[in-house]
Design a protein around this motif. Structure first.
Motif, mmCIF file in Angstrom:
data_model
loop_
_atom_site.group_PDB
_atom_site.id
_atom_site.type_symbol
_atom_site.label_atom_id
_atom_site.label_comp_id
_atom_site.label_asym_id
_atom_site.label_seq_id
_atom_site.Cartn_x
_atom_site.Cartn_y
_atom_site.Cartn_z
ATOM 1 N N ASP A 5 0.847 -1.187 0.000
ATOM 2 C CA ASP A 5 0.000 0.000 0.000
ATOM 3 C C ASP A 5 0.894 1.252 0.000
ATOM 4 O O ASP A 5 2.108 1.165 0.236
ATOM 5 N N PRO A 8 0.134 8.582 0.704
ATOM 6 C CA PRO A 8 0.641 9.634 -0.184
ATOM 7 C C PRO A 8 1.223 10.858 0.522
ATOM 8 O O PRO A 8 1.903 11.654 -0.101
ATOM 9 N N LEU A 12 -1.716 11.642 6.292
ATOM 10 C CA LEU A 12 -2.715 10.573 6.266
ATOM 11 C C LEU A 12 -2.235 9.303 6.975
ATOM 12 O O LEU A 12 -2.934 8.296 6.994
ATOM 13 N N LEU A 15 -4.291 6.945 9.213
ATOM 14 C CA LEU A 15 -5.320 6.069 8.628
ATOM 15 C C LEU A 15 -4.781 4.684 8.294
ATOM 16 O O LEU A 15 -5.542 3.794 7.902
ATOM 17 N N TYR A 16 -3.465 4.508 8.416
ATOM 18 C CA TYR A 16 -2.833 3.252 8.011
ATOM 19 C C TYR A 16 -2.375 2.474 9.239
ATOM 20 O O TYR A 16 -1.941 3.060 10.228
ATOM 21 N N ASN A 171 -4.758 -3.507 -2.637
ATOM 22 C CA ASN A 171 -6.168 -3.399 -2.252
ATOM 23 C C ASN A 171 -6.672 -1.967 -2.208
ATOM 24 O O ASN A 171 -7.859 -1.745 -2.041
ATOM 25 N N GLN A 172 -5.777 -1.006 -2.327
ATOM 26 C CA GLN A 172 -6.187 0.390 -2.159
ATOM 27 C C GLN A 172 -5.831 1.202 -3.397
ATOM 28 O O GLN A 172 -4.811 0.957 -4.044
ATOM 29 N N ASP A 173 -6.681 2.195 -3.675
ATOM 30 C CA ASP A 173 -6.506 2.971 -4.899
ATOM 31 C C ASP A 173 -5.224 3.792 -4.930
ATOM 32 O O ASP A 173 -4.703 4.075 -6.000
ATOM 33 N N THR A 174 -4.715 4.219 -3.772
ATOM 34 C CA THR A 174 -3.496 5.037 -3.807
ATOM 35 C C THR A 174 -2.342 4.253 -4.438
ATOM 36 O O THR A 174 -1.557 4.803 -5.216
ATOM 37 N N LEU A 176 -2.687 1.826 -6.608
ATOM 38 C CA LEU A 176 -3.042 1.697 -8.023
ATOM 39 C C LEU A 176 -2.700 2.989 -8.779
ATOM 40 O O LEU A 176 -2.113 2.954 -9.873
ATOM 41 N N ILE A 177 -3.051 4.128 -8.197
ATOM 42 C CA ILE A 177 -2.768 5.430 -8.815
ATOM 43 C C ILE A 177 -1.260 5.600 -8.993
ATOM 44 O O ILE A 177 -0.784 6.011 -10.062
ATOM 45 N N ILE A 180 0.006 3.370 -11.880
ATOM 46 C CA ILE A 180 -0.372 3.894 -13.198
ATOM 47 C C ILE A 180 0.527 5.074 -13.572
ATOM 48 O O ILE A 180 1.042 5.164 -14.687
ATOM 49 N N LYS B 148 -9.178 8.127 2.867
ATOM 50 C CA LYS B 148 -8.144 7.790 1.887
ATOM 51 C C LYS B 148 -8.535 8.272 0.491
ATOM 52 O O LYS B 148 -9.690 8.601 0.229
ATOM 53 N N VAL B 149 -7.531 8.287 -0.377
ATOM 54 C CA VAL B 149 -7.728 8.757 -1.749
ATOM 55 C C VAL B 149 -8.386 7.643 -2.570
ATOM 56 O O VAL B 149 -8.066 6.475 -2.385
ATOM 57 N N LEU B 151 -9.723 6.369 -6.700
ATOM 58 C CA LEU B 151 -9.421 6.594 -8.109
ATOM 59 C C LEU B 151 -10.522 7.355 -8.829
ATOM 60 O O LEU B 151 -10.247 8.266 -9.614
ATOM 61 N N LEU B 181 -3.833 11.082 -14.824
ATOM 62 C CA LEU B 181 -4.669 9.882 -14.684
ATOM 63 C C LEU B 181 -5.869 9.946 -15.623
ATOM 64 O O LEU B 181 -6.213 8.961 -16.278
ATOM 65 N N SER B 197 -10.705 0.030 -5.912
ATOM 66 C CA SER B 197 -11.171 -0.670 -4.708
ATOM 67 C C SER B 197 -12.677 -0.510 -4.497
ATOM 68 O O SER B 197 -13.358 -1.448 -4.107
#
Lengths: 234, 234
Positions: A5, A8, A12, A15-16, A171-174, A176-177, A180, B148-149, B151, B181, B197
Motif C-alpha cells: 500500500d 501519499p 494521512l 489512517l494506516y 487493495n487500495q486505490d493510492t 493503483l494510482i 499507473i 483515503k484517496v 481513483l 490519470l 477498490s
C-alpha cells in the motif's frame, strides 16, 4: 498474500495500520536520496530529527548537523540537502544529525512499524529485492510537500508497487494510482517530472543537477534502515 | 490567472485556502451522482448532513431521508445511495435530507468557500462551463473513501483540470496527477476503473448498474449549488 500500500503524505499516516508492516520512507527531492548517498559513501549513521531545535542540540553535542527548510540550508548548520554534499570523503565514519522540511518527519512518524527503511530511485532495486525477500506487508510512506501530495514521491511509490505487484496484493486505490503514474512516466522520469511543483521550485533555485542526480535508478546497493534513533546500512 | 487545484481527500482540506475559491465536491460512487440525478428529476432541495443522527432528526421533522453507510442503506431511512432511486416521479418538489459515508461530509466541510457546487461525470460539462465563466479560483474536493484517496474521484478532478487548463494555472502536483490519470483513463472509464477498490466493493454487492450509470458523461445540464444548508439547482 502480503499487501503493498501507499500513504501519499504523512498527514494521512494515522489512517494506516503499521502492525506487521515494513515502511519504506521516500523523499526523492532530496532527503532520502541524500541519506542513500551518505551511507553509500561511508557515513556511519544519520540521526533523523523532526525539528531544527533537536538538530541544533545534536550539533552542540558534537555531531555534524544537516538542516534544510524550504529547500535551503538552514542558518548555522554544517550541511545542506544536496546529494553532492554527502560524497565528501571527510564524512567517512561520521554521524550526521539531519532535519528536512518533509522527509525526516515522515521517518520519525513511521517508528511504530516492524522496520523502517529508506527508499530513493538511487537504491530502488536494492529496496524492492529486500521487500520481496521478507514476509511482512509493505507501506510506502511518501514525504510529500508540507502535508500535500507530490509527484516525485508518488512516482517512486509506483515503482515499488510495480516491482512487487506479482507477489503482493494491491487493495487500495493510492497504490493503483501510483503504479499507473509510474507506468506513464518511467521511460523518462526527468521529462515526466519537469512540470512538477517541487522540480519547478528547485529549478528556480538553480538546482538542476540535484534533480537529475536523484532521478537515476540503482546507482547504489545500500539500504538505509532505522535502528533505534539512527539510520545505518542494513 | 485563476488557479485550479485538487484536494484528494477531505482529511487534507485544512491545508487548502478556501478564500476566493469555488469548491466542486465530488463523490462519483455515488453521493454527488445521486444529488445531480435528484435535482435533474425535479427534487426541490437536498440537505446534506454529516451524521445519521442529524439525518434522523430531519426525517422526524417530516423530510424524506436518505442514508448510506459502507455502501448500504442505513436501517430506517427512506432512500439509499443508488442514482436510480432518485428518478422516482414521486420525489418531485420534495426536500430530501441526505447523509453518506464520504460525500456529504466533504460538502459540509467546504462551507467556507465562496460557493460550493456538486460535480459528477453526469454533469461534467455543465460544471466546467460554469467554472470557466466565473472569476474565482477552483478547488475540486474529492470525497475519497474514509479519509483515503480513491481513483474515481481523482479521475473526475482530472477531467475538470483538463477542461480548465488553458484558462487556469496548475501550481500543485495533485492537480497534475489527477490530469495525467484522466488522460490515461478517459477513453474508457468503465474499463479503467474496473480494478479500483470501491468499484470492486460495489461489484461484490451486485451494483454494476450504478457504476456504469455514474460513469456516463454529460447526461444532465444541472449544477447543484449549496445555498444555506440546502443543495438546489443553480
Amino acid at each position: 498474500m502480503r499487501n503493498i500500500d501507499v500513504c501519499p503524505t504523512p498527514e494521512l499516516l494515522h489512517l494506516y495500520n503499521l502492525q506487521n508492516t515494513v515502511v519504506v520512507v521516500v523523499d526523492i527531492l532530496r532527503a532520502t536520496s541524500c541519506i542513500t548517498v551518505a551511507l553509500a559513501h561511508g557515513v556511519a549513521r544519520l540521526i533523523p530529527v523532526a525539528t531544527l531545535e533537536e538538530c541544533r542540540k545534536l550539533q552542540e553535542a558534537g555531531y555534524l548537523a544537516a538542516a534544510e527548510r524550504d529547500a535551503k540550508k538552514a542558518e548555522g548548520f554544517d550541511l545542506d540537502n544536496s546529494p553532492f554534499s554527502y560524497m565528501d570523503p571527510g564524512l567517512e565514519g561520521k554521524t550526521i544529525a539531519i532535519t528536512t522540511t518533509n522527509g525526516t518527519l515522515a521517518i520519525t512518524q513511521s517508528r511504530e512499524a516492524v522496520k523502517v527503511i529508506i527508499g530513493s530511485f538511487l537504491n530502488l532495486s536494492a529496496v524492492t529485492n529486500h521487500l520481496l525477500e521478507q514476509s511482512y506487508d509493505v507501506l510506502v510512506v511518501c514525504a510529500g510537500w508540507k502535508g500535500k501530495v507530490n509527484l516525485e514521491d508518488t512516482l517512486f511509490a509506483g515503482a515499488v508497487v510495480e516491482a512487487l505487484q506479482h507477489d503482493f496484493s494491491i487493495n487500495q486505490d493510492t497504490a493503483l494510482i501510483a503504479k499507473i503514474l509510474y507506468q506513464v512516466g518511467k521511460k523518462d522520469l526527468v521529462a515526466f517530472l519537469a512540470t512538477s511543483s517541487h522540480v519547478g521550485r528547485l529549478h528556480r533555485m538553480g538546482i538542476h543537477q540535484d534533480v537529475n542526480f536523484c532521478l537515476q535508478k540503482d546507482k547504489f546497493d545500500v539500504i538505509p534502515v532505522l535502528r533505534g534513533h539512527a539510520l545505518v546500512k542494513l
